[in-house]
Design an enzyme around this catalytic site. Structure first.
Site, PDB file in Angstrom:
ATOM      1  N   ASP A   1      -5.479  10.323  -6.007  1.00  0.00           N
ATOM      2  CA  ASP A   1      -6.947  10.243  -5.758  1.00  0.00           C
ATOM      3  C   ASP A   1      -7.282  11.433  -5.258  1.00  0.00           C
ATOM      4  O   ASP A   1      -8.038  10.783  -3.962  1.00  0.00           O
ATOM      5  CB  ASP A   1      -6.639   8.734  -6.303  1.00  0.00           C
ATOM      6  CG  ASP A   1      -6.729   8.554  -4.690  1.00  0.00           C
ATOM      7  OD1 ASP A   1      -6.152   9.236  -4.077  1.00  0.00           O
ATOM      8  OD2 ASP A   1      -7.486   7.422  -4.087  1.00  0.00           O
TER       9      ASP A   1
ATOM     10  N   HIS B   1      -3.043  10.546   6.395  1.00  0.00           N
ATOM     11  CA  HIS B   1      -2.015   9.166   5.337  1.00  0.00           C
ATOM     12  C   HIS B   1      -1.377  10.492   4.383  1.00  0.00           C
ATOM     13  O   HIS B   1      -0.236  10.743   4.541  1.00  0.00           O
ATOM     14  CB  HIS B   1      -3.260   8.662   4.794  1.00  0.00           C
ATOM     15  CG  HIS B   1      -4.227   7.606   5.321  1.00  0.00           C
ATOM     16  ND1 HIS B   1      -3.668   7.041   6.813  1.00  0.00           N
ATOM     17  CD2 HIS B   1      -4.965   8.283   5.848  1.00  0.00           C
ATOM     18  CE1 HIS B   1      -4.719   6.299   6.760  1.00  0.00           C
ATOM     19  NE2 HIS B   1      -5.999   6.832   6.638  1.00  0.00           N
TER      20      HIS B   1
HETATM   21  C1  BDR Z   1      -5.573   5.744   1.512  1.00  0.00           C
HETATM   22  O1  BDR Z   1      -6.522   5.951   1.002  1.00  0.00           O
HETATM   23  C2  BDR Z   1      -7.251   6.704   1.104  1.00  0.00           C
HETATM   24  O2  BDR Z   1      -8.521   6.687   1.052  1.00  0.00           O
HETATM   25  C3  BDR Z   1      -6.929   7.615   1.752  1.00  0.00           C
HETATM   26  O3  BDR Z   1      -6.165   8.706   0.410  1.00  0.00           O
HETATM   27  C4  BDR Z   1      -5.590   7.903   1.508  1.00  0.00           C
HETATM   28  O4  BDR Z   1      -4.387   7.312   0.303  1.00  0.00           O
HETATM   29  C5  BDR Z   1      -5.389   5.508   3.137  1.00  0.00           C
HETATM   30  O5  BDR Z   1      -5.411   4.138   3.371  1.00  0.00           O
HETATM   31 CA    CA Z   2      -5.108   8.828  -1.372  1.00  0.00          CA
END
Ligand code: BDR
Ligand code: CA
Length: 328
Positions: A10, A244
């Site tokens: 995403d 992340h």
């Molecule tokens: C996740 O949420 C999204 O905002 C980031 O891209 C990551 O995949 C972290 O909680």
């Molecule tokens: Ca993400």
């Protein structure tokens, strides 16, 4: 032989870093990207993935558009917190031109299902957004659930959530989808906030990218500085931004970067804990455990790999694209 990988993104600043990590890893062959909603609308995420692939000279990688909203909803609107963290355009307001090629017209679900049939154990799938499209692939074909190897970014087992006390952002978007993933898929590694909030990047590293003076370096620096600035407001105690999504790709390359707990997981879908990722008490004594939850990470080794791969990529690619950088 390089391991084949599909990213379900995403895109999203840290999704962009995950994409760059995959492109910068000689151990991986990126065979495709599927786009999901989450940080941005699905169309925006797909647009960003295509633009970043072109920036790094990899327009050959096919991009497919996934499902645009959660299973139990009719539509999707970007949350205010997502816009704050990733910018309205999802890439920290970095000015990256539209790619010259479009997304493939085929279905993301079919692409995922067919790829698992074709490549089996030689393929790893790394979802870094809501689980909606992956859950649809599981429902579409039993072979996918049985044979897909999935390293996902999402959830939190030993720490609180990041969008609500119980829920991490990706799982929060579609708890039913992640629950289905945990219950049906046979090989899942969960890279959650337990480890991703230990892997932090600061302005010190992004300045190294800016100093490269390349379009790739400029893009990485501009987008990631936006992300660090957002973290300075939402989580000042961390002292950097959470890497992340790239950590999930890194674990797909090298599982020894994390220590995992073998456990059968579920997601709460009712009540105030909706979105919580937790052990499934009904499968507690099941001898077969289908999920590995990362609970510790070799931070130093990961950060070294991360910087080497991204800086190497940004330095060597002769990009056909130029990136708008304020002040230049
Ligand atoms: C996740 O949420 C999204 O905002 C980031 O891209 C990551 O995949 C972290 O909680
Ligand atoms: Ca993400």
């Amino acid at each position: 032989m390089a391991k084949k990988i599909i990213l379900d993104l995403d895109t999203g600043i840290d999704d962009a870093l995950a994409l760059a990590y995959a492109l910068g890893s000689p151990e991986l062959e990126l065979i495709g990207v599927t786009g999901t909603y989450g940080n941005v609308l699905v169309e925006t995420g797909v647009r960003n993935a295509l633009a970043i692939l072109e920036l790094f000279g990899r327009s050959d990688v096919p991009v497919y558009t996934g499902i645009p909203h959660a299973r139990e909803r009719d539509g999707f609107e970007v949350l205010e917190i997502s816009e704050f963290i990733h910018g309205v355009n999802g890439i920290g307001e970095a000015e990256l031109p539209d790619a010259s090629i479009a997304a493939r017209s085929g279905s993301a679900v079919d692409f995922l299902v067919e790829s698992v049939k074709k490549y089996g154990d030689d393929l790893v799938i790394v979802p870094t957004g809501p689980s909606t499209t992956i859950a649809a692939a599981i429902e579409a074909d039993e072979n996918f659930a049985e044979n897909a190897h999935i390293v996902m970014m999402g959830g939190a087992l030993s720490v609180p959530g990041n969008v609500r006390p119980w829920a991490e952002a990706n799982v929060n978007q579609d708890p039913e989808a992640t629950d289905l993933l945990f219950r049906r898929a046979k090989d899942v590694t969960m890279i959650g906030l337990d480890v991703t909030l230990q892997t932090l990047l600061t302005y010190e590293e992004t300045s190294q990218w800016r100093e490269l003076g390349t379009p790739g370096g400029d893009f990485l620096a501009v987008a990631t500085d936006y992300y660090i600035k957002a973290y300075d407001t939402t989580a000042p105690h961390l002292g950097g931004c959470g890497l992340h999504d790239p950590l999930a790709v890194a674990v797909a390359v090298d599982p020894t970067l994390v220590t995992c707990l073998d456990i059968n997981m579920k997601v709460d879908t009712e009540g105030e804990t909706r979105g919580r990722t937790i052990g499934d008490e009904e499968r507690l004594n099941d001898p077969v455990k289908t999920t590995k939850v990362a609970v510790a990470v070799d931070v130093e080794r990961f950060l070294k790999e991360f910087m080497e791969r991204l800086s190497g990529l940004a330095a060597r690619v002769e990009s056909p694209v130029s990136v708008g950088v304020q002040g230049r």
